[in-house]
Scaffold this motif. Sequence first.
Motif, mmCIF file in Angstrom:
data_model
loop_
_atom_site.group_PDB
_atom_site.id
_atom_site.type_symbol
_atom_site.label_atom_id
_atom_site.label_comp_id
_atom_site.label_asym_id
_atom_site.label_seq_id
_atom_site.Cartn_x
_atom_site.Cartn_y
_atom_site.Cartn_z
ATOM 1 N N VAL A 1 -4.591 -4.567 8.670
ATOM 2 C CA VAL A 1 -3.095 -4.913 8.042
ATOM 3 C C VAL A 1 -3.637 -4.145 6.348
ATOM 4 C CG1 VAL A 1 -1.818 -6.087 6.077
ATOM 5 C CG2 VAL A 1 -3.330 -7.750 7.616
ATOM 6 N N VAL A 2 -2.951 -2.537 6.865
ATOM 7 C CA VAL A 2 -3.351 -1.308 5.785
ATOM 8 C C VAL A 2 -1.799 -1.450 4.842
ATOM 9 C CG1 VAL A 2 -2.202 0.942 6.258
ATOM 10 C CG2 VAL A 2 -3.651 -0.020 7.930
ATOM 11 N N LEU A 3 -0.625 -2.378 4.700
ATOM 12 C CA LEU A 3 0.098 -2.194 4.141
ATOM 13 C C LEU A 3 0.700 -3.459 4.042
ATOM 14 C CD1 LEU A 3 2.829 -1.000 1.947
ATOM 15 C CD2 LEU A 3 4.178 -1.408 4.528
ATOM 16 N N GLU A 4 1.077 -4.167 3.167
ATOM 17 C CA GLU A 4 1.704 -5.822 2.638
ATOM 18 C C GLU A 4 2.869 -5.937 1.636
ATOM 19 O OE1 GLU A 4 0.496 -10.256 1.776
ATOM 20 O OE2 GLU A 4 -1.679 -8.791 1.797
ATOM 21 N N VAL A 5 3.498 -6.663 1.815
ATOM 22 C CA VAL A 5 4.586 -6.182 1.049
ATOM 23 C C VAL A 5 4.356 -8.129 0.577
ATOM 24 C CG1 VAL A 5 7.087 -5.923 0.103
ATOM 25 C CG2 VAL A 5 5.740 -4.354 1.376
ATOM 26 N N VAL B 1 1.117 4.574 6.626
ATOM 27 C CA VAL B 1 2.302 4.148 7.220
ATOM 28 C C VAL B 1 3.186 5.065 7.118
ATOM 29 C CG1 VAL B 1 3.605 2.284 6.606
ATOM 30 C CG2 VAL B 1 1.256 2.348 5.188
ATOM 31 N N LEU B 2 3.767 5.040 7.982
ATOM 32 C CA LEU B 2 4.866 5.959 8.671
ATOM 33 C C LEU B 2 5.885 4.841 8.903
ATOM 34 C CD1 LEU B 2 6.101 8.788 8.659
ATOM 35 C CD2 LEU B 2 5.186 8.297 11.141
ATOM 36 N N ILE B 3 7.376 5.292 7.915
ATOM 37 C CA ILE B 3 8.802 4.517 7.796
ATOM 38 C C ILE B 3 9.675 5.584 8.612
ATOM 39 C CG2 ILE B 3 10.199 3.081 6.955
ATOM 40 C CD1 ILE B 3 7.971 3.107 4.325
ATOM 41 N N LEU B 4 9.613 4.718 9.449
ATOM 42 C CA LEU B 4 11.494 5.091 10.755
ATOM 43 C C LEU B 4 12.301 4.750 10.347
ATOM 44 C CD1 LEU B 4 9.022 5.818 13.789
ATOM 45 C CD2 LEU B 4 9.227 7.937 12.064
ATOM 46 N N ASP B 5 13.107 4.981 9.898
ATOM 47 C CA ASP B 5 14.706 4.608 9.593
ATOM 48 C C ASP B 5 15.899 5.088 10.267
ATOM 49 O OD1 ASP B 5 16.740 2.910 8.916
ATOM 50 O OD2 ASP B 5 16.736 3.804 6.600
ATOM 51 N N GLY C 1 -5.068 -4.316 1.380
ATOM 52 C CA GLY C 1 -5.266 -5.216 -0.201
ATOM 53 C C GLY C 1 -5.867 -4.465 -1.429
ATOM 54 N N LYS C 2 -5.511 -3.448 -1.145
ATOM 55 C CA LYS C 2 -5.327 -3.251 -3.092
ATOM 56 C C LYS C 2 -4.077 -2.828 -3.686
ATOM 57 C CE LYS C 2 -7.726 0.234 -6.603
ATOM 58 N NZ LYS C 2 -8.078 1.789 -6.414
ATOM 59 N N LYS C 3 -3.512 -3.930 -4.364
ATOM 60 C CA LYS C 3 -2.181 -3.461 -5.429
ATOM 61 C C LYS C 3 -2.049 -2.260 -6.112
ATOM 62 C CE LYS C 3 0.700 -5.272 -8.959
ATOM 63 N NZ LYS C 3 0.688 -6.342 -9.524
ATOM 64 N N VAL C 4 -1.201 -1.445 -5.845
ATOM 65 C CA VAL C 4 -0.864 0.261 -5.967
ATOM 66 C C VAL C 4 0.420 -0.351 -6.545
ATOM 67 C CG1 VAL C 4 -1.674 1.040 -4.093
ATOM 68 C CG2 VAL C 4 0.358 0.382 -3.924
ATOM 69 N N HIS C 5 1.193 0.802 -7.472
ATOM 70 C CA HIS C 5 1.692 1.054 -8.079
ATOM 71 C C HIS C 5 2.810 2.178 -7.978
ATOM 72 C CE1 HIS C 5 1.037 -2.016 -10.764
ATOM 73 N NE2 HIS C 5 0.104 -1.189 -11.150
ATOM 74 N N ILE C 6 4.151 2.256 -7.301
ATOM 75 C CA ILE C 6 4.794 3.410 -6.394
ATOM 76 C C ILE C 6 6.122 3.314 -7.180
ATOM 77 C CG2 ILE C 6 6.021 3.899 -4.276
ATOM 78 C CD1 ILE C 6 3.527 2.609 -3.090
ATOM 79 N N ARG C 7 6.300 4.245 -8.240
ATOM 80 C CA ARG C 7 7.562 4.494 -9.141
ATOM 81 C C ARG C 7 8.345 5.509 -8.663
ATOM 82 N NH1 ARG C 7 3.202 3.424 -12.233
ATOM 83 N NH2 ARG C 7 3.262 1.022 -13.600
ATOM 84 N N LYS C 8 7.299 6.262 -7.486
ATOM 85 C CA LYS C 8 8.143 8.152 -7.425
ATOM 86 C C LYS C 8 7.625 8.194 -5.530
ATOM 87 C CE LYS C 8 5.717 10.826 -9.813
ATOM 88 N NZ LYS C 8 4.437 10.051 -9.988
ATOM 89 N N PRO C 9 8.330 8.991 -4.939
ATOM 90 C CA PRO C 9 7.955 9.736 -4.123
ATOM 91 C C PRO C 9 6.734 9.823 -3.440
ATOM 92 C CG PRO C 9 10.652 9.567 -3.741
ATOM 93 C CD PRO C 9 9.798 9.284 -5.288
ATOM 94 N N ILE D 1 1.849 7.197 2.670
ATOM 95 C CA ILE D 1 2.920 6.773 3.520
ATOM 96 C C ILE D 1 3.737 7.718 3.259
ATOM 97 C CG2 ILE D 1 5.242 4.960 2.547
ATOM 98 C CD1 ILE D 1 3.149 3.290 0.933
ATOM 99 N N GLY D 2 4.367 7.970 4.247
ATOM 100 C CA GLY D 2 5.903 8.891 4.818
ATOM 101 C C GLY D 2 6.594 7.891 5.023
ATOM 102 N N PHE D 3 7.885 8.635 5.075
ATOM 103 C CA PHE D 3 9.539 8.250 5.169
ATOM 104 C C PHE D 3 9.971 9.118 5.221
ATOM 105 C CE2 PHE D 3 13.386 6.477 2.597
ATOM 106 C CZ PHE D 3 13.631 5.513 4.427
ATOM 107 N N ILE D 4 11.099 8.261 6.807
ATOM 108 C CA ILE D 4 11.348 9.383 7.336
ATOM 109 C C ILE D 4 12.532 8.706 7.383
ATOM 110 C CG2 ILE D 4 12.511 10.451 9.888
ATOM 111 C CD1 ILE D 4 9.167 10.254 10.684
ATOM 112 N N THR D 5 14.295 9.768 6.643
ATOM 113 C CA THR D 5 15.377 8.481 6.831
ATOM 114 C C THR D 5 16.148 8.556 7.310
ATOM 115 O OG1 THR D 5 16.481 9.268 4.791
ATOM 116 C CG2 THR D 5 15.779 11.217 5.147
ATOM 117 N N GLU D 6 17.300 7.867 7.678
ATOM 118 C CA GLU D 6 18.084 7.535 7.840
ATOM 119 C C GLU D 6 19.152 8.790 8.059
ATOM 120 O OE1 GLU D 6 20.600 4.325 8.444
ATOM 121 O OE2 GLU D 6 21.144 4.345 5.752
#
Length: 493
Positions: A254-258, A414-418, A312-320, A328-333
């Motif tokens: 598991v790479v990303l867990e929310v 992790v790549l998010i494709l919107d 498995g490690k908690k991270v703090h993401i406050r900005k891109p 983590i990459g994010f391809i916006t809609e």
Amino acid sequence: MHIQMKGIHKAFGTNQVLSGVDFELKEGEVHALMGENGAGKSTLMNILIGLHQRDQGTIEIDRKETYYGSPKEAEQQGIAFIHQELNVWPEMTVLENLFIGKELTSGLGLLNTKQMRALAQEQFAKLAVQIPLERPAGECSVGQQQMIEIAKALMTNAKVIIMDEPTAALTEREIRKLFDVIASLKKNGVSIVYISHRMEEIFTICDRITVMRDGKTVDTKPIPETNFDEVVRKMVGRELTERYPARNPSYGEVVLEVRNASRKGLFQNVSFSVKAGEILGFSGLMGSGRTEIMRAIFGLDALDSGEILIRGKKVHIRKPDDAVRHGIGFITEDRKDEGLVLDFSIRENMALPNLFSFSAKGFISAKKEQDFVDTLIKRLQIKTQSSETAARNLSGGNQQKVVIAKWVGIGPSVLILDEPTRGVDVGAKREIYQLMNELTDRGVAIIMVSSELPEVLGMSDRIAVVHEGHITGDLARDEATQENIMTLATGGQ
């Protein structure tokens, strides 16, 4: 209104975009205009409405040679154009956007807000749209902005409406309502030019189809006399054996867990995970909260509560920047406003999130940067004469490839494709799907948000369904059907 365009040529500098295109639109027909990105479809329609002037050829409207000097003149004569790239004014209200340039006034010259609101509400009711008229348009989702543009065009009482990818950001329910509106317009003698890459739509609502390739007309046929495979072959000049390439995933950790992620008024207690090598599809109706969840994961918006874990490690993401640092990459809609700097070149756009890859002691290696960009242009088959071409001068599909390339370049885990294939032609879609497979083969975890149910079903290993800010189902590939997804998306069990 009957339109006949014959032998239309158009070049921009040394780039020959149209080479003798023929196109006919009959009164009261829905005519599909199809072709790969860059085939010249939008340019042809922009010539019809006077945004560009032809180099050669003739245009006849109702058997009379006619040339418009501007889109406004064309609109005044009964031709409206709903563009693929939305043209809302974000700081203005929905009502102001609907009547911009066409404001209604009283006898004293004052704005007749009451009448404008009544007309707007009447049009929204026809489209089953529920958007507060006083809301700033910039606060509306891309799908809502699309419905605003459609309503604006329908309010002109046009005789011809050109729709360029009108359903790209719409949900299945909104698409069905739009089709009802199109059928009603057709009965009243309104002609529709329907530009879309969604084959199911073309064969559902269109009467005839014209296929373009490389700036030329390939063929025009009644819809009953052709089929999906023939259209694709004419569009791309080759066979596409499968719409969705086969997937043989091999999952890792598991790479990303929310966990229990919430943002007030948008989504509540959202929990999910995605493994290395897996494509997790996110489905749901417009406004369900899919995009808002992804924006929060990437640090564009703040979470009110909840946890994000990477391996498995908690991270703090406050900005891109935090998200990128964690892979983590994010391809916006919304590629135009959020995915690209339109005035920057292809090279500059691709390099932005990747500068650290070819920088040393504060200096950028021009050779490393150029090699990096050239490799991605070739890999994603981006159609351009040069990496120095401004992003705004590319077709919509090639712009999307640039957005994808710049995030693929960071080597994400992790790549998010919107909406990754929004406004992209069938050939380019397959290239994007193949790239997704290649990335998962390398262990990248992919989250794909899509409004296209066939795409979600065709490419996802597992599907999370969102309804009103909650995940209402997590379906394995073998139990996912359009019926199951829509049941969960509308709050059913």
